[in-house]
Design a protein around this motif. Sequence first.
Motif, PDB file in Angstrom:
ATOM      1  N   PRO A  77       0.692  -1.322   0.015  1.00 58.82           N
ATOM      2  CA  PRO A  77       0.121   0.080  -0.009  1.00 58.82           C
ATOM      3  C   PRO A  77       0.762   1.303  -0.024  1.00 58.82           C
ATOM      4  N   GLY A  78       1.830   1.254   0.710  1.00 62.00           N
ATOM      5  CA  GLY A  78       2.853   2.458   0.727  1.00 62.00           C
ATOM      6  C   GLY A  78       3.334   2.894  -0.564  1.00 62.00           C
ATOM      7  N   TYR A  79       3.312   2.080  -1.514  1.00 58.25           N
ATOM      8  CA  TYR A  79       3.641   2.332  -2.929  1.00 58.25           C
ATOM      9  C   TYR A  79       2.737   2.819  -3.880  1.00 58.25           C
ATOM     10  N   ALA A  80       1.327   2.519  -3.507  1.00 58.43           N
ATOM     11  CA  ALA A  80       0.569   2.956  -4.486  1.00 58.43           C
ATOM     12  C   ALA A  80       0.452   4.363  -4.943  1.00 58.43           C
ATOM     13  N   GLU A  81       0.997   5.408  -4.245  1.00 55.25           N
ATOM     14  CA  GLU A  81       0.960   6.593  -4.885  1.00 55.25           C
ATOM     15  C   GLU A  81       2.011   6.889  -5.975  1.00 55.25           C
ATOM     16  N   LEU A  82       3.153   5.832  -6.098  1.00 54.80           N
ATOM     17  CA  LEU A  82       4.093   5.830  -7.073  1.00 54.80           C
ATOM     18  C   LEU A  82       3.441   5.065  -8.420  1.00 54.80           C
TER      19      LEU A  82
END
Length: 148
Positions: A77-82
């Motif tokens: 989830p922490g990589y979704a913005e990328l």
Amino acid sequence: MTAAHLLPPVPDDDGAPFWEYAARGELRVQHCADCGEPRFPPRPCCPHCHSFTSDWRPTSGRGRIWSFVIPHPPLLPGYAELAPYNAVVVELLETPRIRLVGNVVAAPDAPLNSVPPARLRIGAGVRAVFTSPGQDGLRLPRWLLERS
């Protein structure tokens, strides 16, 4: 998300030299000191001759994209913005049986999504660069596209 937000490596006894060399900006691969065969991931015993001796040989840091994927949706989830970003498997030029996983980026500390997915091709030349995830002096290898 910046390089400081990347998941840091967790070195073990066998792989610790890989990370020590990476911290100095060197890409090295473990080789059997008896038969000369490269091995990755690092391990105590040679799968070819079963020797327990090894050394770490420098590479040019050059390779080619052997495979890649653009995760949809991102698995963490922490990589979704990328998204979209890439995850590549790079085959090293000097030791084609050795393949490393990483990301193709526009610059060593650029975000994971700094290279448009349309620019990636199987067989494209890349070279290693290093970035710090912000912990303990460790540096991660990443890849820049070489101009052809």
